[in-house]
Design a protein around this motif. Structure first.
Motif, short mmCIF file in Angstrom:
data_model
loop_
_atom_site.label_atom_id
_atom_site.label_comp_id
_atom_site.label_asym_id
_atom_site.label_seq_id
_atom_site.Cartn_x
_atom_site.Cartn_y
_atom_site.Cartn_z
N GLY A 51 -23.48 0.34 -2.78
CA GLY A 51 -24.02 -0.89 -3.42
C GLY A 51 -23.93 -0.86 -4.70
O GLY A 51 -24.24 -1.86 -5.43
N PHE A 52 -23.43 0.06 -5.48
CA PHE A 52 -22.99 0.14 -6.89
C PHE A 52 -21.50 0.03 -7.27
O PHE A 52 -20.90 0.40 -6.24
CB PHE A 52 -24.07 1.11 -7.61
N PRO A 53 -21.16 -0.33 -8.48
CA PRO A 53 -19.86 -0.38 -8.70
C PRO A 53 -19.24 0.89 -8.92
O PRO A 53 -19.90 2.07 -9.12
CB PRO A 53 -19.64 -0.87 -10.31
N ALA A 54 -17.99 0.91 -8.26
CA ALA A 54 -17.34 2.50 -8.43
C ALA A 54 -17.06 2.61 -9.99
O ALA A 54 -16.35 1.90 -10.68
CB ALA A 54 -16.12 2.38 -7.65
N PRO A 55 -17.32 3.86 -10.43
CA PRO A 55 -16.54 4.30 -11.94
C PRO A 55 -15.15 3.79 -11.93
O PRO A 55 -14.31 4.25 -11.26
CB PRO A 55 -16.87 5.75 -11.85
N ASP A 56 -15.01 3.10 -12.98
CA ASP A 56 -13.54 2.67 -13.41
C ASP A 56 -13.12 4.03 -14.04
O ASP A 56 -13.47 4.92 -14.64
CB ASP A 56 -13.59 1.52 -14.24
N PHE A 57 -11.52 3.89 -13.80
CA PHE A 57 -10.82 5.02 -14.73
C PHE A 57 -9.48 4.56 -14.87
O PHE A 57 -8.95 3.64 -14.36
CB PHE A 57 -10.71 6.44 -13.75
N GLY A 176 -15.43 -4.57 -6.70
CA GLY A 176 -15.67 -3.18 -7.25
C GLY A 176 -16.93 -2.39 -6.76
O GLY A 176 -17.02 -1.33 -7.21
N TYR A 177 -17.38 -2.77 -5.74
CA TYR A 177 -18.81 -1.96 -5.35
C TYR A 177 -18.40 -1.16 -4.18
O TYR A 177 -17.56 -1.48 -3.53
CB TYR A 177 -19.72 -3.05 -4.72
N VAL A 178 -18.85 0.14 -4.27
CA VAL A 178 -18.74 0.98 -3.29
C VAL A 178 -19.49 0.73 -2.00
O VAL A 178 -20.78 0.24 -1.78
CB VAL A 178 -19.43 2.68 -3.50
N LEU A 179 -19.03 0.64 -0.67
CA LEU A 179 -19.51 0.21 0.49
C LEU A 179 -19.60 1.49 1.55
O LEU A 179 -20.58 1.57 2.29
CB LEU A 179 -18.43 -0.57 1.23
N TRP A 180 -18.76 2.54 1.19
CA TRP A 180 -18.86 3.75 2.15
C TRP A 180 -18.18 5.08 1.49
O TRP A 180 -17.22 4.65 0.79
CB TRP A 180 -18.12 3.28 3.58
#
Length: 245
Positions: A51-57, A176-180
């Motif tokens: 439910g939060f953004p995945a760290p960009d890289f 960009g949000y983590v779902l799973w």
């Protein structure tokens, strides 16, 4: 097998020859016991929150081009971390995923796989297999560390021990949000793509919760029946970079 070989040698060929064969058998048994022991992965959770953004890289891909995760903003991403192109379990897993590329496209998913291999190693790997996925090089393990998936383990290449990624699969939505998340607890075992895709379809359904994986791998569930929290600041995700791409 090694223990049986040792016992048989001592029973049938007592003496120096039998002891020699028994020693070889015990050495084989010890080696496989060692590999079984080392296959267990540490119980550390990936540094991502459902439910939060995945760290960009940013890193280099197999073609030597600059790659940034946020450049895929607007597309769903299946982000995979794997031990390396030398790992037969990882190669077998990636082969299965490539066979399901049509299903990935139907779900609007882009497959991105990160390992500690060099750009040249990934380039050769890509040329050899020709698989439809983006291979990302992280030889300094900066991306792997950012996701808290670094593990010191046995490897036959530039080893015998070195840092590498804990195998993991992360589903990232088009914003960009983590779902799973599916994280391995044994480097020999992966969730089969068929099961992962079934879970992905369930997660992408409106208001759905992520199911528990079938193979017992570490897993996180979607919070609040799929409702995302407020957009909190995250130093690992660049809104500006996402808007530019």
């Amino acid at each position: 097998i090694g223990i049986l070989l040792a016992a048989g040698a001592l029973a049938l060929q007592p003496g120096a020859f039998g002891y020699g064969i028994a020693g070889v058998g015990l050495a084989i048994s010890g080696f496989f016991f060692f590999l079984t022991f080392m296959s267990r992965l540490p119980a550390q959770r990936a540094a991502v929150s459902i439910g939060f953004p995945a760290p960009d890289f940013h890193a280099m891909d197999a073609d030597g081009n600059a790659f940034r995760l946020s450049q895929l903003h607007g597309s769903r991403v299946l982000l995979k971390f794997f031990r390396g192109t030398w790992c037969p379990y990882c190669v077998a897993d990636l082969r299965l995923w490539n066979e399901r590329r049509s299903e990935l496209r139907a779900l609007g998913l882009k497959l991105v796989a990160v390992s500690h291999d060099t750009v040249e190693e990934l380039r050769q790997f890509k040329q050899r297999h020709g698989w439809d996925m983006t291979l990302v090089s992280d030889p300094a393990l900066e991306v792997i560390s950012r996701y808290n998936l670094k593990n010191h383990n046995f490897t036959p290449k530039r080893g015998p021990f070195r840092d590498m990624a804990i195998p993991a699969t992360i589903l990232i939505d088009s914003d960009g949000y983590v779902l799973w998340l599916d994280q391995a607890t044994d480097f020999r075992i992966r969730s089969h793509p068929e099961r992962v895709l079934a879970s992905v379809r369930d997660v992408l359904a409106p208001g759905a919760e992520a199911p528990v994986p079938a193979n017992g791998a570490a897993h996180v569930r979607l919070h609040d029946s799929g409702k995302r929290p407020y957009r909190s600041p995250d130093p690992g995700y660049s809104e500006a970079a996402s808007e530019e791409t």
